[in-house]
Scaffold this active site. Structure first.
Site, PDB file in Angstrom:
ATOM      1  N   ARG A  16      13.056 -38.500 -25.203  1.00  0.00           N
ATOM      2  CA  ARG A  16      14.066 -38.436 -26.266  1.00  0.00           C
ATOM      3  C   ARG A  16      14.207 -39.774 -26.994  1.00  0.00           C
ATOM      4  NH1 ARG A  16      19.334 -36.451 -23.450  1.00  0.00           N
ATOM      5  NH2 ARG A  16      18.478 -37.715 -21.756  1.00  0.00           N
ATOM      6  N   GLU A  17      13.078 -40.437 -27.190  1.00  0.00           N
ATOM      7  CA  GLU A  17      13.110 -41.746 -27.836  1.00  0.00           C
ATOM      8  C   GLU A  17      13.714 -41.690 -29.239  1.00  0.00           C
ATOM      9  OE1 GLU A  17       9.381 -41.819 -25.143  1.00  0.00           O
ATOM     10  OE2 GLU A  17      10.527 -40.357 -26.311  1.00  0.00           O
ATOM     11  N   LEU A  18      13.399 -40.629 -29.991  1.00  0.00           N
ATOM     12  CA  LEU A  18      13.927 -40.532 -31.347  1.00  0.00           C
ATOM     13  C   LEU A  18      15.443 -40.341 -31.329  1.00  0.00           C
ATOM     14  CD1 LEU A  18      13.488 -40.431 -34.377  1.00  0.00           C
ATOM     15  CD2 LEU A  18      12.995 -37.988 -34.177  1.00  0.00           C
ATOM     16  N   LYS A  19      15.932 -39.544 -30.413  1.00  0.00           N
ATOM     17  CA  LYS A  19      17.382 -39.343 -30.292  1.00  0.00           C
ATOM     18  C   LYS A  19      18.101 -40.683 -30.150  1.00  0.00           C
ATOM     19  CE  LYS A  19      20.765 -37.821 -26.845  1.00  0.00           C
ATOM     20  NZ  LYS A  19      21.732 -37.129 -27.722  1.00  0.00           N
ATOM     21  N   LYS A 117      20.130 -21.528 -38.563  1.00  0.00           N
ATOM     22  CA  LYS A 117      18.994 -21.418 -37.660  1.00  0.00           C
ATOM     23  C   LYS A 117      17.688 -21.215 -38.432  1.00  0.00           C
ATOM     24  CE  LYS A 117      21.474 -21.760 -33.956  1.00  0.00           C
ATOM     25  NZ  LYS A 117      21.635 -20.733 -32.931  1.00  0.00           N
ATOM     26  N   GLU A 491      35.371 -28.679 -19.734  1.00  0.00           N
ATOM     27  CA  GLU A 491      33.987 -28.541 -19.275  1.00  0.00           C
ATOM     28  C   GLU A 491      33.354 -29.869 -18.864  1.00  0.00           C
ATOM     29  OE1 GLU A 491      31.718 -26.181 -22.051  1.00  0.00           O
ATOM     30  OE2 GLU A 491      33.387 -24.804 -22.380  1.00  0.00           O
ATOM     31  N   ASP A 606      31.001 -16.969 -24.733  1.00  0.00           N
ATOM     32  CA  ASP A 606      30.306 -17.453 -25.930  1.00  0.00           C
ATOM     33  C   ASP A 606      29.001 -16.693 -26.142  1.00  0.00           C
ATOM     34  OD1 ASP A 606      32.205 -19.340 -26.480  1.00  0.00           O
ATOM     35  OD2 ASP A 606      31.179 -20.960 -25.441  1.00  0.00           O
ATOM     36  N   CYS A 650      28.058 -19.360 -33.630  1.00  0.00           N
ATOM     37  CA  CYS A 650      27.963 -20.501 -34.536  1.00  0.00           C
ATOM     38  C   CYS A 650      26.710 -20.421 -35.394  1.00  0.00           C
ATOM     39  CB  CYS A 650      27.980 -21.814 -33.764  1.00  0.00           C
ATOM     40  SG  CYS A 650      26.714 -21.999 -32.515  1.00  0.00           S
ATOM     41  N   HIS A 701      29.656 -30.997 -35.989  1.00  0.00           N
ATOM     42  CA  HIS A 701      28.319 -31.573 -36.035  1.00  0.00           C
ATOM     43  C   HIS A 701      28.253 -32.795 -36.949  1.00  0.00           C
ATOM     44  CE1 HIS A 701      27.762 -27.439 -34.643  1.00  0.00           C
ATOM     45  NE2 HIS A 701      26.747 -27.922 -33.961  1.00  0.00           N
TER      46      HIS A 701
END
Length: 761
Positions: A16-19, A117, A491, A606, A650, A701
């Protein structure tokens, strides 16, 4: 020789380097130059993973989203993103997330682009925005940089762009303008882009047109013919790429377009291969997607070769092979699971992106030189396929027996909604415009650290439980201070809304580093659903009971629904998905009934992914919706009238499935509407939705904090479609990805807006 190529590679990085690079930049901890340098390093690393291919994709890498990249390449940048100044990167992130970075917080923020999506996947794209006045201009900066990098690295690159018709098909018009009316203005820019790519030395260009696997009316079909006739003769050779399904009635159209090659998804459309060969011109290339780009199971190489070898004999060098679609939708490398993740048996059944490309090379060598050249690898592959089929872990007779024992009325509530609503009001005295959240609250560094310490054995179970209870108590106190009407426990103990449940169910396995991009820097680690599903014990009851003990306000039990667990997992392919979904429904039903017995009066199930599982073709939708809705009803509808069932969805277009949503018969449904400015509620203009609804008023978001006035305006728009007495007020989605300093002011404004609306009611 058989040409091997790839349609796209996971961009997020094996770790996940880009994250992390993006989030450092957004926080102001690194510069734009740092971010671009890390992107270049990732591209070089990913091209190295694809070095054995004849063509590696270029332009599939994105700092946020490939559709947003295409909008910027075409000069289709919303004016609001340019209004605050800054360079193209600032404008890019303003469209993506409403704010370029830390510096934008001081000068205000802009409305982020709508997100939805990508076809029927769990990847989200930024929707292109059009008006009748939209004009397009070419910007080649991004592609120019990547072409230069590829030349320096010696990569035989194949630029990837989204085709003009799919680009228009993906977008939306804010003023009601006809998207196809923009095609004459768009095509010259595409021609200019293709000519520029030819001038840069590109040999082939991959033009992605996945809209061709959907239902297209006569106007769109004609537009395809007109567009590619206009582009004929421009640029390098064109490979038209279709994926995510069979072409069906669009096969003659696709084969007749004046392009140099056509890519078919042969995983889902193998039956079309012979017809495509007959329809294509003798000089055209046929690329076949022979390795599943959307699931993690090993390819059955013997079975694939059995049908592919005759095709190879017919086409010879005109045959290219590739994954079915971009590998964006699978994790990077199974090597990252050594010593972690799934056990050795399950791991032996799997192939991630790097392994799928290895499979591709094995198939090409077998086609070109005979199976004997790769005999050892084929034997090992066959043994793994056979072990999976024969494994005793896959089939549990107790699950089949429990499903057979379900009563026919298991999926029906005892009373209609009006009667249930009155019973619920007697035990849940809520005000008009009740306020709640969708479930999760911020996952702080302390929460993540406690989870990591537990995993390492540094915290025992009692210490971990105490840490999570402290976080739950903090969350409950915060909600009471805010004045929310229906609370959640936050949660804290959950790593992911699907993974958490899968870890407690039989039939699931989990990767250690199997990350997949969902949107921007948001990554998920989909569970691997390999066998029959069974719930050995309650999963959430104790956490919810503890949270309820801390407050006199109603506490929602929070569950993930069966359809979402199915659609957000890598699902076994040895039985119909409908059957697997029924197994999941039964497990969730057991949890719902245990929550009710524990005194929980509101239970949210959900189903965020219900819409994304909808088949791309209308012909398959009724069957899908029938079993998907049935699964939800099995999960939800065993409760008494006084128990209020909520569900959440969503980033979905509801117009074409609103009747099915009503058939789910949830007492309250909450949906995303803030990014679309309540436009998703257009579905209710011609359909009288019978139950209560919470249209999201806070775009979680984005780091932006909505004002009280913005929320009031959104709810007033909602009240023009839904009676005020059936409206709830809530964010779009869970708050786990946000920080407390963003969440608290946003929820304060939401509660204040509700009070203002009540006073005016």
């Amino acid at each position: 020789m058989t040409i091997t190529h790839n349609l796209g590679f996971p961009r997020i990085g094996a770790r996940r380097e880009l994250k992390f690079a993006l989030e450092r930049y957004w926080r102001g901890d690194s510069s734009a130059a740092d971010l671009q340098a890390e992107g270049a390093q990732l591209r070089a690393r990913h091209w190295a993973c694809q070095a054995a291919l004849d063509f590696a994709p270029l332009g599939d890498f994105s700092l946020y989203d490939q559709v947003l990249d295409m909008s910027f390449t075409l000069g289709n940048v919303p004016a609001r993103a340019r209004a605050h100044g800054g360079d193209l990167l600032d404008q890019y992130f303003r469209v993506a997330r409403g704010r370029a970075g830390a510096a934008d917080a001081a000068c205000g923020c802009v409305h982020a682009g709508e997100m939805t999506k990508w076809f029927d996947t769990n990847y989200h794209y930024i929707v292109p925005e059009f008006t009748a006045a939209t004009r397009f201009t070419l910007d080649t900066v991004r592609l120019r940089e990547q072409l230069q990098e590829a030349r320096e690295a010696g990569v035989r690159a194949k630029p990837v762009i989204i085709g003009p018709l799919t680009y228009l098909w993906l977008g939306k018009s804010s003023d009601g303008a006809d998207r196809l009316a923009l095609l004459p203005a768009l095509l010259p820019v595409y021609a200019e882009l293709l000519d520029w790519l030819a001038g840069e030395g590109a040999e082939w260009v991959q033009v992605d047109e996945p809209a061709l696997v959907t239902d297209l009316d006569a106007r769109w079909r004609q537009a395809y013919e007109d567009a590619y006739a206009a582009l004929r003769g421009h640029g390098p050779k064109l490979l038209l790429a279709t994926y995510f399904g069979a072409l069906e009635d669009n096969l003659p159209l696709a084969c007749g377009l004046p392009v140099d090659g056509l890519h078919l998804d042969a995983v889902h459309g193998r039956g079309e291969v012979d017809a495509a060969i007959a329809l294509l011109a003798p000089q055209q290339v046929l690329s076949l997607g022979v390795v599943d780009g959307r699931n993690v199971w090993k390819t059955d190489l013997h079975a694939t070769l059995a049908w592919l070898e005759p095709v190879h004999r017919r086409l010879g060098e005109r045959l290219w092979i590739a994954p079915s679609c971009s590998l964006l939708h699978v994790p990077v490398d199974l090597a990252g699971e050594d010593g972690a993740g799934p056990d050795a048996e399950v791991r032996s059944w799997l192939a991630f992106a790097v392994q799928k490309l290895d499979e591709l090379q094995l198939l090409a060598r077998a086609l070109d030189h005979g199976r004997v050249q790769v005999q050892e690898a084929l034997i090992a592959n066959a043994a793994a396929i056979d072990r999976r089929r024969a494994s005793a872990r896959v089939h549990d007779p107790r699950v089949a027996a429990a499903l057979a024992a379900l009563a026919p009325q298991a999926g029906r509530r005892a009373s209609p909604h009006a009667q249930r609503s009155a019973a619920q009001a007697a035990v849940l005295p809520l005000p008009c415009y009740p306020t709640t959240t969708i479930g999760s609250f911020p996952q702080t560094p302390d929460i993540r650290q406690a989870r990591l310490q537990r995993k390492r054995g540094e915290l025992d179970e009692a210490q971990y439980r105490a840490a999570m209870q402290a976080e739950i108590a903090r969350c409950v106190r915060a909600q009471e201070a805010l004045g929310l009407d229906v609370l959640v426990h936050g949660e804290a103990e959950r790593n992911d809304m699907v993974e958490y449940f899968g870890e407690q169910l039989d039939g699931f396995a989990f990767s250690a580093n199997g990350w997949v991009q969902s949107y921007g820097s948001r990554c998920v680690k989909p569970p691997i659903l390999y066998g029959d599903v069974r719930r050995p014990r309650p999963m959430t009851v104790e956490w919810t009971r503890y949270a309820q003990s801390l407050t006199g306000k109603p506490m929602k039990g929070m569950l993930t629904g069966p359809v979402t667990m199915l659609n957000w997992s890598f699902v076994r392919d040895d039985q119909p998905r409908a059957e697997t979904c029924r197994q999941l429904a039964l497990a969730v039903r057991d949890e719902v009934l245990d929550l009710e017995r524990a005194g929980v009066r509101i239970i949210q199930i959900d189903e965020a992914a219900l819409r994304e599982g909808l088949p791309l073709r209308r012909a398959g939708r009724d069957a899908y919706l029938a079993w998907a809705v049935d699964a939800f009803r099995i999960a939800a509808n065993g409760v008494h009238d006084v128990t209020q069932i909520h569900t959440h969805m969503c980033y979905s277009e509801f117009n074409d499935i609103i009747a099915a949503i009503a058939d789910m018969d949830a007492d309250v449904i909450t949906i995303e509407t803030s990014r679309s400015n309540m436009e998703l509620l257009d579905a209710f203009d011609g359909f009288r939705y019978p139950n209560a609804i919470g249209p999201g008023v806070y775009d979680i978001h984005s780091p932006n904090v909505p004002s009280q006035e913005q929320i009031i305006e959104l709810m007033r728009r909602a009240a023009t479609r839904i009676p005020a007495g059936r409206l709830w007020i809530n964010p779009d989605c869970g708050l786990k990805t946000r920080s407390w300093d963003e969440v608290l002011p946003a929820l304060e404004n939401m509660v204040a807006a509700a009070r203002t609306l009540r006073a005016a009611a």
